[in-house]
Design a protein around this motif. Structure first.
Motif, PDB file in Angstrom:
ATOM      1  N   ALA A 114       9.032  -2.739  -9.877  1.00 39.33           N
ATOM      2  CA  ALA A 114       9.811  -3.937  -9.578  1.00 39.33           C
ATOM      3  C   ALA A 114       9.605  -4.383  -8.133  1.00 39.33           C
ATOM      4  CB  ALA A 114      11.292  -3.684  -9.856  1.00 39.33           C
ATOM      5  N   THR A 115       9.602  -3.412  -7.213  1.00 38.63           N
ATOM      6  CA  THR A 115       9.382  -3.776  -5.808  1.00 38.63           C
ATOM      7  C   THR A 115       7.964  -4.285  -5.584  1.00 38.63           C
ATOM      8  OG1 THR A 115       8.694  -1.528  -5.199  1.00 38.63           O
ATOM      9  CG2 THR A 115      11.039  -2.027  -5.106  1.00 38.63           C
ATOM     10  N   VAL A 116       7.001  -3.685  -6.267  1.00 36.01           N
ATOM     11  CA  VAL A 116       5.613  -4.138  -6.130  1.00 36.01           C
ATOM     12  C   VAL A 116       5.466  -5.551  -6.676  1.00 36.01           C
ATOM     13  CG1 VAL A 116       3.283  -3.800  -7.066  1.00 36.01           C
ATOM     14  CG2 VAL A 116       4.516  -1.885  -6.059  1.00 36.01           C
ATOM     15  N   GLY A 117       6.161  -5.845  -7.790  1.00 33.16           N
ATOM     16  CA  GLY A 117       6.099  -7.200  -8.328  1.00 33.16           C
ATOM     17  C   GLY A 117       6.607  -8.233  -7.345  1.00 33.16           C
ATOM     18  N   SER A 118       7.694  -7.915  -6.650  1.00 35.40           N
ATOM     19  CA  SER A 118       8.223  -8.843  -5.636  1.00 35.40           C
ATOM     20  C   SER A 118       7.249  -9.010  -4.478  1.00 35.40           C
ATOM     21  CB  SER A 118       9.570  -8.329  -5.118  1.00 35.40           C
ATOM     22  OG  SER A 118      10.513  -8.244  -6.152  1.00 35.40           O
ATOM     23  N   THR A 119       6.679  -7.901  -4.011  1.00 31.18           N
ATOM     24  CA  THR A 119       5.730  -7.970  -2.900  1.00 31.18           C
ATOM     25  C   THR A 119       4.484  -8.753  -3.280  1.00 31.18           C
ATOM     26  OG1 THR A 119       6.519  -5.811  -2.126  1.00 31.18           O
ATOM     27  CG2 THR A 119       4.435  -6.594  -1.231  1.00 31.18           C
ATOM     28  N   VAL A 120       4.015  -8.553  -4.515  1.00 31.82           N
ATOM     29  CA  VAL A 120       2.836  -9.287  -4.986  1.00 31.82           C
ATOM     30  C   VAL A 120       3.123 -10.785  -5.009  1.00 31.82           C
ATOM     31  CG1 VAL A 120       1.449  -9.757  -7.052  1.00 31.82           C
ATOM     32  CG2 VAL A 120       1.794  -7.401  -6.279  1.00 31.82           C
ATOM     33  N   ALA A 121       4.307 -11.178  -5.467  1.00 32.61           N
ATOM     34  CA  ALA A 121       4.660 -12.599  -5.503  1.00 32.61           C
ATOM     35  C   ALA A 121       4.679 -13.201  -4.103  1.00 32.61           C
ATOM     36  CB  ALA A 121       6.014 -12.774  -6.185  1.00 32.61           C
ATOM     37  N   ILE A 122       5.206 -12.450  -3.138  1.00 31.82           N
ATOM     38  CA  ILE A 122       5.237 -12.929  -1.753  1.00 31.82           C
ATOM     39  C   ILE A 122       3.819 -13.075  -1.213  1.00 31.82           C
ATOM     40  CG2 ILE A 122       5.920 -12.338   0.603  1.00 31.82           C
ATOM     41  CD1 ILE A 122       8.387 -10.951  -0.605  1.00 31.82           C
ATOM     42  N   LEU A 123       2.964 -12.090  -1.465  1.00 32.94           N
ATOM     43  CA  LEU A 123       1.586 -12.146  -0.982  1.00 32.94           C
ATOM     44  C   LEU A 123       0.822 -13.309  -1.617  1.00 32.94           C
ATOM     45  CD1 LEU A 123       0.690  -8.351  -0.915  1.00 32.94           C
ATOM     46  CD2 LEU A 123       0.790  -9.886   1.053  1.00 32.94           C
ATOM     47  N   ARG A 131       0.830  -1.210   0.000  1.00 34.82           N
ATOM     48  CA  ARG A 131       0.000   0.000   0.000  1.00 34.82           C
ATOM     49  C   ARG A 131       0.861   1.256   0.000  1.00 34.82           C
ATOM     50  NH1 ARG A 131      -2.508   3.814   2.868  1.00 34.82           N
ATOM     51  NH2 ARG A 131      -4.732   4.197   2.455  1.00 34.82           N
ATOM     52  N   ALA A 132       1.938   1.246   0.790  1.00 34.20           N
ATOM     53  CA  ALA A 132       2.822   2.413   0.853  1.00 34.20           C
ATOM     54  C   ALA A 132       3.492   2.660  -0.498  1.00 34.20           C
ATOM     55  CB  ALA A 132       3.872   2.207   1.937  1.00 34.20           C
ATOM     56  N   ALA A 133       3.899   1.575  -1.170  1.00 36.62           N
ATOM     57  CA  ALA A 133       4.547   1.739  -2.468  1.00 36.62           C
ATOM     58  C   ALA A 133       3.566   2.276  -3.509  1.00 36.62           C
ATOM     59  CB  ALA A 133       5.131   0.405  -2.927  1.00 36.62           C
ATOM     60  N   LEU A 134       2.347   1.731  -3.544  1.00 42.18           N
ATOM     61  CA  LEU A 134       1.355   2.191  -4.507  1.00 42.18           C
ATOM     62  C   LEU A 134       1.008   3.658  -4.273  1.00 42.18           C
ATOM     63  CD1 LEU A 134      -1.055  -0.893  -4.656  1.00 42.18           C
ATOM     64  CD2 LEU A 134       0.572  -0.151  -6.401  1.00 42.18           C
ATOM     65  N   ARG A 135       0.963   4.059  -3.031  1.00 36.52           N
ATOM     66  CA  ARG A 135       0.634   5.450  -2.719  1.00 36.52           C
ATOM     67  C   ARG A 135       1.706   6.398  -3.257  1.00 36.52           C
ATOM     68  NH1 ARG A 135       1.519   9.199   1.271  1.00 36.52           N
ATOM     69  NH2 ARG A 135      -0.270  10.542   1.780  1.00 36.52           N
ATOM     70  N   GLU A 136       2.943   5.928  -3.367  1.00 42.45           N
ATOM     71  CA  GLU A 136       4.043   6.782  -3.811  1.00 42.45           C
ATOM     72  C   GLU A 136       4.033   7.013  -5.319  1.00 42.45           C
ATOM     73  OE1 GLU A 136       6.303   8.472  -2.122  1.00 42.45           O
ATOM     74  OE2 GLU A 136       5.403   7.878  -0.230  1.00 42.45           O
ATOM     75  N   TYR A 137       3.587   5.990  -6.099  1.00 48.74           N
ATOM     76  CA  TYR A 137       3.711   6.157  -7.542  1.00 48.74           C
ATOM     77  C   TYR A 137       2.459   5.807  -8.331  1.00 48.74           C
ATOM     78  CZ  TYR A 137       3.883   1.190  -8.858  1.00 48.74           C
ATOM     79  OH  TYR A 137       3.560  -0.118  -9.107  1.00 48.74           O
ATOM     80  N   PHE A 138       1.479   5.162  -7.690  1.00 51.51           N
ATOM     81  CA  PHE A 138       0.311   4.670  -8.414  1.00 51.51           C
ATOM     82  C   PHE A 138      -0.935   4.804  -7.529  1.00 51.51           C
ATOM     83  CE2 PHE A 138      -1.161   0.751 -11.092  1.00 51.51           C
ATOM     84  CZ  PHE A 138      -2.139   1.537 -11.671  1.00 51.51           C
ATOM     85  N   PRO A 139      -1.296   6.026  -7.094  1.00 59.11           N
ATOM     86  CA  PRO A 139      -2.415   6.187  -6.153  1.00 59.11           C
ATOM     87  C   PRO A 139      -3.767   5.766  -6.725  1.00 59.11           C
ATOM     88  CG  PRO A 139      -1.663   8.322  -6.963  1.00 59.11           C
ATOM     89  CD  PRO A 139      -0.658   7.317  -7.416  1.00 59.11           C
ATOM     90  N   SER A 140      -3.917   5.819  -8.033  1.00 56.10           N
ATOM     91  CA  SER A 140      -5.209   5.419  -8.600  1.00 56.10           C
ATOM     92  C   SER A 140      -5.461   3.926  -8.414  1.00 56.10           C
ATOM     93  CB  SER A 140      -5.273   5.776 -10.089  1.00 56.10           C
ATOM     94  OG  SER A 140      -4.265   5.097 -10.818  1.00 56.10           O
ATOM     95  N   ALA A 163      11.194   1.445 -11.012  1.00 60.51           N
ATOM     96  CA  ALA A 163      11.792   0.892  -9.787  1.00 60.51           C
ATOM     97  C   ALA A 163      10.705   0.471  -8.802  1.00 60.51           C
ATOM     98  CB  ALA A 163      12.724   1.927  -9.158  1.00 60.51           C
ATOM     99  N   TYR A 164       9.711   1.330  -8.615  1.00 65.15           N
ATOM    100  CA  TYR A 164       8.605   0.970  -7.728  1.00 65.15           C
ATOM    101  C   TYR A 164       7.862  -0.247  -8.253  1.00 65.15           C
ATOM    102  CZ  TYR A 164       8.607   4.851  -4.385  1.00 65.15           C
ATOM    103  OH  TYR A 164       8.919   5.710  -3.357  1.00 65.15           O
TER     104      TYR A 164
END
Length: 411
Positions: A243-252, A155-164, A240-241
């Motif tokens: 890439a981090t979201v992709g990793s977090t999504v895979a973990i979730l 959620r924190a990452a999405l808020r930084e670059y993809f709030p929609s 960059a964001y």
């Protein structure tokens, strides 16, 4: 009798053996494992009389679990799990210089169990079933906590670059940990890619997650939210964001698969325990919460002398501080965090499913207590009721559990 201080580490144990007069008989270091346990037995046998049994050997160690402690209990030794804070205070009474090393810690533990074992509680072995429930219940709870941590990071990452995305994926019954939302984020982690998602692609993700109802309408709402204008980041930072979201999504996604699998194991293991019906009869205790309570309390007979001892261990019983005319009552802050969390959830659920518990909660709130203070008192009462049921091997009976309140109200 022999008194042994065992300062444990990951790979070895420092030992000191004393007699009942405090004379040092032996010092040494043994390795963790079978060879070390054999050497431990040999070291003790050198000073133990021919007619003495293993119950004449008293051991102090700063843990109550693990293969080493299990082996000591299986051998018949008397083992005391010493709180590290208590050991630190006792070490200060033996050495004013403040020196500390593994040999000193072993000496401290040996002297502590020799002089103050009457103030300590011996380690009692739980049944294999209870230990199995503890392993599964703790692992299940830890995975749930990990999912929450990764959800907050997502959620924190999405808020930084993809709030929609937060607007699109948190409307209605959609959640960021849902299989459909994670699938869409994995497929389109950037605003540009998400804006290109079609109604068909979004609908397919909703169907795969088992959504029902008007999926086309929901998909259209998600698509519209993803295509709204929003403040963004430069392309490099967005990548960059993503890439981090992709990793977090895979973990979730992995956690979403493993949590239900572990839940089945918890329920199956808990269902085989002989006290399962007693726990399940308590108001507010289901298979998962009941398993957590059983796991943290254990089932060793005689571990809790009475209901007060169980409440003290649970951390629900208050502590009193008095000096002269000043007297204050406080909540306990030294406790088993997992057990306190389980009892808090138990008390909260019980207020929703049991009329007597709810009446007690309303009375406490009417006296000016806050929500959590009231739940703590309810939890204290429920722990006492559970102790009585386990002691008498009877199921929960509201008339028996709350008869004292009915008598008081009538008076």
């Amino acid at each position: 009798m022999l008194f042994v201080g065992d300062d444990w580490a990951e790979g070895h144990h420092d030992l000191q053996v004393e007699d009942d007069q405090g004379r040092v008989l032996a010092r040494g270091r043994v390795d963790e494992g079978i060879a070390g346990m054999v050497r431990f037995h040999e070291l003790v046998a050198e000073f133990l009389g021919d007619d003495a049994g293993p119950e004449e050997v008293v051991i102090g160690i700063e843990t109550d679990r693990g293969p080493w402690v299990a082996a000591l209990l299986a051998a018949g030794y008397v083992v005391f799990a010493v709180n590290p804070k208590l050991a630190a205070r006792h070490r200060e009474s033996l050495s004013l210089s403040g020196a500390k090393d593994d040999k000193t810690d072993a000496r401290t533990l040996a002297d502590l169990v020799r002089t103050r074992r009457h103030q300590l509680r011996p380690v009692t072995a739980d049944s294999e079933l209870a230990d199995g429930v503890k392993v599964l219940a703790r692992a299940h709870q830890s995975l749930i906590q990990e999912r929450t941590r990764h959800l907050l990071r997502l959620r924190a990452a999405l808020r930084e670059y993809f709030p929609s995305a937060l607007v699109a994926y948190q409307q209605g019954t959609l959640t960021l940990t849902g299989a459909d939302v994670l699938a869409l984020l994995a497929k389109a982690p950037t605003p540009a890619a998400a804006a290109k998602l079609t109604i068909v692609q979004i609908t397919a993700a909703l169907k795969t997650a088992g959504r029902r109802g008007d999926l086309a309408e929901r998909a259209a709402a998600v698509q519209a939210a993803l295509r709204t204008e929003h403040l963004g980041q430069p392309e490099i930072i967005t990548a960059a964001y993503a890439a981090t979201v992709g990793s977090t999504v895979a973990i979730l996604q992995t956690l979403n698969t493993q949590i239900p699998a572990l839940q089945e194991g918890v329920e199956a293991s808990f269902g085989r325990h002989p006290d399962v019906e007693i726990y399940r009869s308590q108001p507010g205790l289901g298979p998962i919460l009941g398993a957590r309570v059983l796991a943290e309390f254990g089932d060793a007979p005689g571990r809790y002398a009475d209901a007060k001892a169980r409440k003290n261990y649970a951390g629900t019983a208050p502590i009193t501080r008095q000096s002269g005319k000043l007297k204050t009552v406080h909540a306990r802050f030294i406790h088993n965090n997992r057990l306190v969390n389980a009892i808090d959830l138990w008390a909260s659920a019980a207020t929703l499913h049991d009329a007597d518990v709810r009446a007690y909660y309303d009375q406490l709130r009417g006296r000016g207590l806050g929500h959590h203070a009231a739940l703590r008192q309810i939890g204290n009462r429920l722990v006492g009721i559970l102790h009585g049921c386990l002691k008498t091997h009877t199921l929960y009976n509201p008339q028996t559990a709350w008869s004292h309140r009915a008598t008081t109200q009538a008076a």
